[in-house]
Design an enzyme around this catalytic site. Structure first.
Site, PDB file in Angstrom:
ATOM      1  N   ASN A   1      19.199   4.603  -1.722  1.00  0.00           N
ATOM      2  CA  ASN A   1      17.654   4.896  -0.970  1.00  0.00           C
ATOM      3  C   ASN A   1      17.147   6.108  -1.279  1.00  0.00           C
ATOM      4  O   ASN A   1      16.108   6.382  -0.875  1.00  0.00           O
ATOM      5  CB  ASN A   1      17.964   4.721   0.465  1.00  0.00           C
ATOM      6  CG  ASN A   1      19.016   5.754   1.061  1.00  0.00           C
ATOM      7  OD1 ASN A   1      19.998   6.174   0.635  1.00  0.00           O
ATOM      8  ND2 ASN A   1      18.763   6.117   2.380  1.00  0.00           N
TER       9      ASN A   1
ATOM     10  N   SER B   1      27.347   3.124   3.180  1.00  0.00           N
ATOM     11  CA  SER B   1      27.719   2.249   4.349  1.00  0.00           C
ATOM     12  C   SER B   1      29.066   2.597   5.049  1.00  0.00           C
ATOM     13  O   SER B   1      30.017   3.406   4.470  1.00  0.00           O
ATOM     14  CB  SER B   1      27.908   0.911   4.151  1.00  0.00           C
ATOM     15  OG  SER B   1      28.987   0.618   3.525  1.00  0.00           O
TER      16      SER B   1
ATOM     17  N   GLU C   1      28.720  10.627   4.555  1.00  0.00           N
ATOM     18  CA  GLU C   1      27.626  10.601   5.143  1.00  0.00           C
ATOM     19  C   GLU C   1      27.440   9.121   5.262  1.00  0.00           C
ATOM     20  O   GLU C   1      27.088   8.389   4.192  1.00  0.00           O
ATOM     21  CB  GLU C   1      26.577  11.296   4.634  1.00  0.00           C
ATOM     22  CG  GLU C   1      25.832  11.838   5.361  1.00  0.00           C
ATOM     23  CD  GLU C   1      24.694  10.975   5.986  1.00  0.00           C
ATOM     24  OE1 GLU C   1      24.892  10.207   7.033  1.00  0.00           O
ATOM     25  OE2 GLU C   1      23.653  10.526   5.265  1.00  0.00           O
TER      26      GLU C   1
ATOM     27  N   CYS D   1      18.980   6.842   6.481  1.00  0.00           N
ATOM     28  CA  CYS D   1      19.853   6.774   7.443  1.00  0.00           C
ATOM     29  C   CYS D   1      19.553   7.764   8.570  1.00  0.00           C
ATOM     30  O   CYS D   1      20.180   7.305   9.717  1.00  0.00           O
ATOM     31  CB  CYS D   1      21.242   7.127   7.094  1.00  0.00           C
ATOM     32  SG  CYS D   1      21.385   8.795   6.122  1.00  0.00           S
TER      33      CYS D   1
ATOM     34  N   GLN E   1      19.187  -6.758   0.803  1.00  0.00           N
ATOM     35  CA  GLN E   1      18.948  -6.184   1.842  1.00  0.00           C
ATOM     36  C   GLN E   1      17.763  -6.813   2.752  1.00  0.00           C
ATOM     37  O   GLN E   1      17.754  -6.745   3.821  1.00  0.00           O
ATOM     38  CB  GLN E   1      18.291  -4.704   1.285  1.00  0.00           C
ATOM     39  CG  GLN E   1      17.711  -3.861   2.550  1.00  0.00           C
ATOM     40  CD  GLN E   1      19.122  -3.449   3.430  1.00  0.00           C
ATOM     41  OE1 GLN E   1      20.181  -3.053   2.908  1.00  0.00           O
ATOM     42  NE2 GLN E   1      18.859  -3.528   4.616  1.00  0.00           N
TER      43      GLN E   1
ATOM     44  N   GLU F   1      23.557  -0.693  12.420  1.00  0.00           N
ATOM     45  CA  GLU F   1      22.451  -0.459  11.390  1.00  0.00           C
ATOM     46  C   GLU F   1      21.915  -1.388  10.589  1.00  0.00           C
ATOM     47  O   GLU F   1      22.687  -2.074   9.885  1.00  0.00           O
ATOM     48  CB  GLU F   1      23.137   0.998  10.611  1.00  0.00           C
ATOM     49  CG  GLU F   1      21.954   1.343   9.791  1.00  0.00           C
ATOM     50  CD  GLU F   1      22.702   2.577   8.749  1.00  0.00           C
ATOM     51  OE1 GLU F   1      23.433   2.360   8.086  1.00  0.00           O
ATOM     52  OE2 GLU F   1      22.045   3.681   8.793  1.00  0.00           O
TER      53      GLU F   1
ATOM     54  N   GLU G   1      26.660  18.909   4.509  1.00  0.00           N
ATOM     55  CA  GLU G   1      25.957  19.037   3.216  1.00  0.00           C
ATOM     56  C   GLU G   1      24.954  19.935   3.243  1.00  0.00           C
ATOM     57  O   GLU G   1      24.356  20.076   4.357  1.00  0.00           O
ATOM     58  CB  GLU G   1      25.505  17.622   2.624  1.00  0.00           C
ATOM     59  CG  GLU G   1      26.486  16.446   2.722  1.00  0.00           C
ATOM     60  CD  GLU G   1      26.171  15.288   1.969  1.00  0.00           C
ATOM     61  OE1 GLU G   1      25.760  15.377   0.559  1.00  0.00           O
ATOM     62  OE2 GLU G   1      25.919  14.340   2.541  1.00  0.00           O
TER      63      GLU G   1
HETATM   64  C1  UN1 Z   1      15.611  12.547   5.233  1.00  0.00           C
HETATM   65  O1  UN1 Z   1      15.504  11.825   6.273  1.00  0.00           O
HETATM   66  O2  UN1 Z   1      14.996  13.171   4.878  1.00  0.00           O
HETATM   67  O3  UN1 Z   1      20.713   8.319   3.297  1.00  0.00           O
HETATM   68  C2  UN1 Z   1      17.036  12.331   4.475  1.00  0.00           C
HETATM   69  C3  UN1 Z   1      19.826   8.870   3.932  1.00  0.00           C
HETATM   70  C4  UN1 Z   1      19.999  10.307   4.153  1.00  0.00           C
HETATM   71  C5  UN1 Z   1      18.708  11.155   3.910  1.00  0.00           C
HETATM   72  C6  UN1 Z   1      17.855  11.110   4.678  1.00  0.00           C
HETATM   73  N1  UN1 Z   1      21.309  11.048   3.694  1.00  0.00           N
HETATM   74  O4  UN1 Z   1      18.870   8.184   4.501  1.00  0.00           O
END
Ligand code: UN1
Length: 478
Positions: A148, A225, A246, A280, A327, A379, A458
């Site tokens: 993404n 995921s 993450e 995310c 998706q 999610e 991060e």
């Molecule tokens: C954002 O919202 O600007 O996978 C970054 C993701 C996150 C990054 C979001 N690790 O959506």
């Protein structure tokens, strides 16, 4: 059309290739990207291992200059890279340009951070001794990135890894290898010593598996995921590797009765639906106080009707396609689940046909949902959001925290008191006041609590925690 993997400073071809397809136009082949075999992944790991001692000893000036060069080239080629990103992932061109800019800035930021690697010198509790605490590279890091954010997430893992003196093996998502390949090409031409940075494209079950289980990889940073993340943690922990995960969210955006409605609608629209909801950090749970419920739903519905869902690279498109058939199936499955659970589908949720054959989905808004419904627990990762009506602020906060995730949250209110209370009591790693939950800065820590994240943060200077190890030295004063 074919793109090789970067192993030990050489472009190495594979025996088969990933076909990178444009989600806005499935007849458009963006390119073919060779898959690395398990043996080639081993070569990449060996190359990184071999390059590690010398790379760890480079001066901070050498590393700063190389990172700066990468950042500048990304910025200089922003338009072209944004076009590639929009073409392979389906973000709109402005969204893609924002992401590419962020990637460039991240490299420039860490070019500066190299010069500020922190250390400490303390007195000893014993006489005649100094204590010095320094940070050293972890060694070789395996980086596994999602589809993404095809360039920003590789950037925010690769830049700190290199800045703090580590060697890297990057496995980008198979769905979007184009931006990662372009980044590898930029890093390669910038003049990093062979083996310091390696790119291996391929399946999680082959390439990811190898990185996670090979004892020559000291640390793994993964974004993706929950099930994949948990699997990585189990395997990597068993062999004592450092892990950073993450894994997504079910982020609440709370709209209080005293909210400015325009702000509330803008935050919900951006947070839940821009980037096709494939973040995310997306606000998938819109928790709205009863008193403004009807006004908010009407405002958001009207805003959604105005959105232009079309080819990501077409002028005027505000929401691009879903990334692929899988998706899209998942998003539509959740739209059905929501209906079966008794939620009211206010708008959207249907497949759209456009001039080109792409994975177009009308952004979907559910109303009258309860927090215990599956659409509010799991999610979805698409342009689907739910309104959860609540009677007051206390219930809103309780609902916001009633989730297994804890990445990001937001509150829209004009009350300083409630905003402050929410900031203190919400159980997420990031919190936004009168701002969308998605869309973060590049120089401050990023990460969540509970099931969303694991390990240290991060980004920003907090990235030093993951990409270095601490050494405490006791030195007798001469
Ligand atoms: C954002 O919202 O600007 O996978 C970054 C993701 C996150 C990054 C979001 N690790 O959506």
């Amino acid at each position: 059309m074919s793109h090789a993997n970067l192993i030990a400073g050489e472009w190495v071809h594979g025996s088969d290739a990933v076909r990178n397809i444009n989600p806005s136009d499935t007849t458009d082949l963006v390119g073919e990207y060779d898959r690395a075999s398990a043996a080639q992944v081993e070569d990449a790991i060996a190359a990184a291992r071999a390059a590690a001692p010398a790379w760890a000893r480079t001066t901070v000036q050498q590393r700063a200059e190389l990172l700066e060069k990468v950042g500048l080239e990304i910025m200089a080629r922003r338009g072209e890279l944004a076009d590639l990103l929009a073409r392979e992932e389906g973000k709109t061109l402005p969204e893609a340009a924002g992401e590419v800019g962020r990637a460039g800035q991240i490299f420039k930021f860490f070019a500066g951070e190299v010069l500020r690697i922190p250390g400490e010198r303390l007195g000893s509790v014993r006489p005649g001794i100094d204590v010095e605490i320094t940070r050293e590279p972890v060694g070789v890091v395996g980086l596994i990135t999602p589809w993404n954010f095809p360039i920003a997430i590789p950037a925010w893992k690769v830049a700190p890894a290199l800045a703090y003196g580590n060697c890297v093996v990057l496995k980008p998502a198979e769905l979007v290898p184009g931006c990662a390949w372009a980044l590898a090409d930029i890093i390669h031409r910038a003049g990093f010593p062979p083996g310091v940075f390696n790119l291996v494209v391929g399946r999680g079950s082959v390439v990811g598996e190898k990185l996670v289980s090979d004892s020559r990889i000291d640390a793994i940073s993964f974004t993706g995921s929950v099930p994949t993340g948990r699997g990585i943690l189990e395997k990597a922990a068993k062999r004592g590797a450092k892990v950073q995960l993450e894994m997504g969210g079910k982020n609440p955006l709370v709209v209080l009765a005293d909210a400015d409605m325009e702000t509330a609608v803008r935050c919900a629209l951006d947070g839940a639906f821009f980037a096709t909801g494939q973040r995310c950090t997306a606000s998938s749970r819109l928790i709205v106080e009863q008193a403004v419920h009807d006004k908010f739903v009407a405002g958001l519905t009207e805003a959604l009707r105005k959105q232009v869902v079309d080819d990501a690279r077409k002028q005027g498109t505000t929401i691009g396609p879903v990334v692929d058939q899988n998706q899209l199936d998942q998003d539509m499955r959740y739209v059905d689940i929501g209906k079966q659970e008794g939620a009211r589908l206010v708008v959207g949720g249907e497949r759209l046909n456009r001039e080109k054959s792409g994975y177009y989905l009308a952004p979907a808004l559910f109303d009258n949902t309860r927090n215990d419904m599956r659409i509010n627990r799991e999610e979805i990762f698409g342009p689907v959001a739910s309104v959860i009506p609540v009677k007051d602020y206390d219930e809103a906060l309780a609902v916001a925290n009633d989730t297994s995730f804890g990445l990001c949250s937001g509150v829209v209110t004009t009350s300083l008191k409630k905003a402050a209370h929410f900031r203190r009591n919400v159980e997420t790693g990031m919190v936004m006041v009168n701002l969308p939950t998605a869309g973060v800065d590049y120089h401050v820590p990023f990460g969540g609590r509970k099931g969303s994240s694991y390990g240290s943060r991060e980004q920003g200077r907090y990235a030093v925690e993951f990409y270095t190890q601490v050494k405490t030295a006791y030195v007798m004063q001469s």
